[in-house]
Write a protein that holds these residues in place. Structure first.
Motif, PDB file in Angstrom:
ATOM      1  N   GLY A  42      45.455  31.383  44.213  1.00  0.00           N
ATOM      2  CA  GLY A  42      44.338  30.873  43.012  1.00  0.00           C
ATOM      3  C   GLY A  42      44.629  31.436  41.746  1.00  0.00           C
ATOM      4  N   ASN A  43      44.359  31.377  40.500  1.00  0.00           N
ATOM      5  CA  ASN A  43      44.168  31.913  38.847  1.00  0.00           C
ATOM      6  C   ASN A  43      42.804  32.511  38.409  1.00  0.00           C
ATOM      7  OD1 ASN A  43      46.990  30.594  38.421  1.00  0.00           O
ATOM      8  ND2 ASN A  43      45.983  28.867  38.440  1.00  0.00           N
ATOM      9  N   ASP A  44      41.832  32.995  39.683  1.00  0.00           N
ATOM     10  CA  ASP A  44      41.413  33.564  39.516  1.00  0.00           C
ATOM     11  C   ASP A  44      40.998  35.045  38.738  1.00  0.00           C
ATOM     12  OD1 ASP A  44      37.957  34.057  38.798  1.00  0.00           O
ATOM     13  OD2 ASP A  44      37.373  33.330  41.063  1.00  0.00           O
ATOM     14  N   TYR A  45      42.386  34.951  37.958  1.00  0.00           N
ATOM     15  CA  TYR A  45      42.519  36.180  37.756  1.00  0.00           C
ATOM     16  C   TYR A  45      41.133  38.121  38.063  1.00  0.00           C
ATOM     17  CZ  TYR A  45      46.610  33.428  36.627  1.00  0.00           C
ATOM     18  OH  TYR A  45      47.050  32.818  36.470  1.00  0.00           O
ATOM     19  N   LEU A  46      39.772  37.779  37.150  1.00  0.00           N
ATOM     20  CA  LEU A  46      38.789  38.780  36.997  1.00  0.00           C
ATOM     21  C   LEU A  46      37.527  38.221  38.246  1.00  0.00           C
ATOM     22  CD1 LEU A  46      38.508  38.468  32.916  1.00  0.00           C
ATOM     23  CD2 LEU A  46      40.140  39.766  34.723  1.00  0.00           C
ATOM     24  N   GLY A  47      38.243  37.221  39.017  1.00  0.00           N
ATOM     25  CA  GLY A  47      36.698  36.911  39.671  1.00  0.00           C
ATOM     26  C   GLY A  47      36.128  36.221  39.446  1.00  0.00           C
ATOM     27  N   LEU A  48      35.679  35.973  38.310  1.00  0.00           N
ATOM     28  CA  LEU A  48      34.852  35.130  37.303  1.00  0.00           C
ATOM     29  C   LEU A  48      34.271  33.493  38.049  1.00  0.00           C
ATOM     30  CD1 LEU A  48      34.928  36.017  33.539  1.00  0.00           C
ATOM     31  CD2 LEU A  48      33.659  37.318  36.042  1.00  0.00           C
TER      32      LEU A  48
END
Length: 381
Positions: A42-48
């Motif tokens: 996935g692209n949820d780089y900051l886990g937000l």
């Protein structure tokens, strides 16, 4: 139409795509058909995407505004929450004005189609996103592509006051960055417009997560058009175009996918607004992400696969042959790791790769486990 024959050809070449059945994505884990995997795709780089602040903002806005915008922005779809979001993004990035789109694909298509005519030239990096390349092909403008990050080639192609140069902040399949100092200098010298697609840099790079330009020390006003998405580091979805007030006013009247589409749902706009505020104060998460990137790069140096030159959350491992890439990805999945296998036509032939994406939500143990699984899977092919 011979749909089955086309699909059979793709399947024989190992290039057919299948829609995965995903039950749930929760942070760095996902569940598919009852099995839980560590998610490195996935692209949820900051886990937000699972942040309580975003969930609360969504629920509260649904109570206040309802769940749909019910019309296009120029009718009655543009509500107070949309205006507030546009102002917040413009202030954050240091541009005069911003307009919202349902997706980055839609924003890129709308911009190119609205801005360029038969008399213009469009210069694009060969590794630009498919939305940019396709819009260029559909545009009446003449399109010229320059070799990836090859500023010497671009300089030879450029003609003064002829059109628009587009490159990316972080390239989605390679993970490297555009050369924005050289790009801005070439645009200024040739008196052409310059656009950045910063879908994968926004939120992750630069001061307060302002993106690639900030990371590279380039002033926002050196780039005429800013495009970014809210579905990567910000954990929601949607996109924006930013620039001068005159540009945005022009696009309000000529960007057809904006004029003739229902606006973003208000709860989505509220979630994005909450994410913008979180990202501006997410230095700790960005530091955690950088630590995971460094950990992975150090471990991947010992793998029998070539790690491509990337310092961002996108860490591609080059495999080459499509079948071998799929075999490794399938073995990883059997071991509980979900990793994207990227094949032509998304990337050039013989450059199939494992596109590993890292998040601040990943732990040290997650990275170590992935490295062990990669070693075993690669050695078995």
């Amino acid at each position: 139409m011979p749909f089955n024959l086309c699909l059979a050809d793709r399947e024989a070449a190992g290039l057919r795509r299948w829609l995965p059945a995903i039950d749930q994505v929760n942070g760095c884990q996902l569940v598919s058909q009852g099995k839980t995997y560590l998610n490195f795709a996935g692209n949820d780089y900051l886990g937000l995407s699972q942040a309580p602040e975003l969930i609360s903002a969504t629920a509260n806005a649904a109570q206040q505004f309802g769940v749909g915008a019910v019309a296009s922005p120029l009718v009655v779809g543009h509500q107070a929450i949309h205006r507030e979001l546009e102002t917040a993004v413009a202030d954050w990035l240091g541009v005069e004005a911003v307009m919202l789109f349902s997706s980055g694909f839609s924003a890129n298509q709308a911009l190119i189609k609205a801005l360029l005519t038969k008399g213009h030239t469009l210069w694009q990096d060969k590794l630009n996103h498919a939305s940019l390349q396709e819009a260029g092909m559909l545009s009446p403008a003449r399109q010229q592509r320059f070799a990836h990050n090859n500023m010497r080639m671009l300089a030879k192609q450029l003609k003064p006051q002829s059109g628009l140069i587009i490159s990316e902040g972080v390239f989605s399949m390679d993970g490297d960055q555009g050369d924005w100092r050289s790009l801005s200098q070439l645009a200024e010298q040739s008196n052409n417009w310059l656009m950045i697609d910063d879908a994968h840099g926004l939120g992750v790079l630069g001061k307060q997560g302002r993106g690639t330009l900030s990371e590279q020390g380039i002033a926002a006003d050196k780039v005429h058009i800013h495009m970014g998405t809210f579905g990567k580091a910000l954990g929601v979805s949607g996109a924006f175009i930013g620039g001068s007030r005159a540009l945005i006013n022009y696009l309000h009247n000529h960007a057809r996918s904006y004029v003739y589409s229902t606006h973003l749902p208000p709860p989505q706009a509220a979630a994005i607004l909450a994410a913008v505020h979180l990202v501006q104060n997410a230095d700790e998460k960005r530091a955690q992400l950088q630590a995971r990137i460094a950990q992975f790069k150090a471990g991947a140096a010992n793998l029998p696969l070539s790690l491509m030159a990337s310092s961002t959350a996108i860490q591609p491992l080059l495999v080459g042959e499509e079948q071998a890439c799929m075999q490794i990805a399938n073995q990883l999945r059997e071991r509980g790791f979900w990793v994207g296998a990227i094949r032509p036509p998304t990337v050039p032939k013989k450059s199939a790769r494992l596109r590993i994406t890292l998040s601040a939500a990943h732990s040290k143990a997650d990275i170590n486990a992935l490295l062990v699984a990669l070693q075993k899977a690669a050695n078995s092919v």
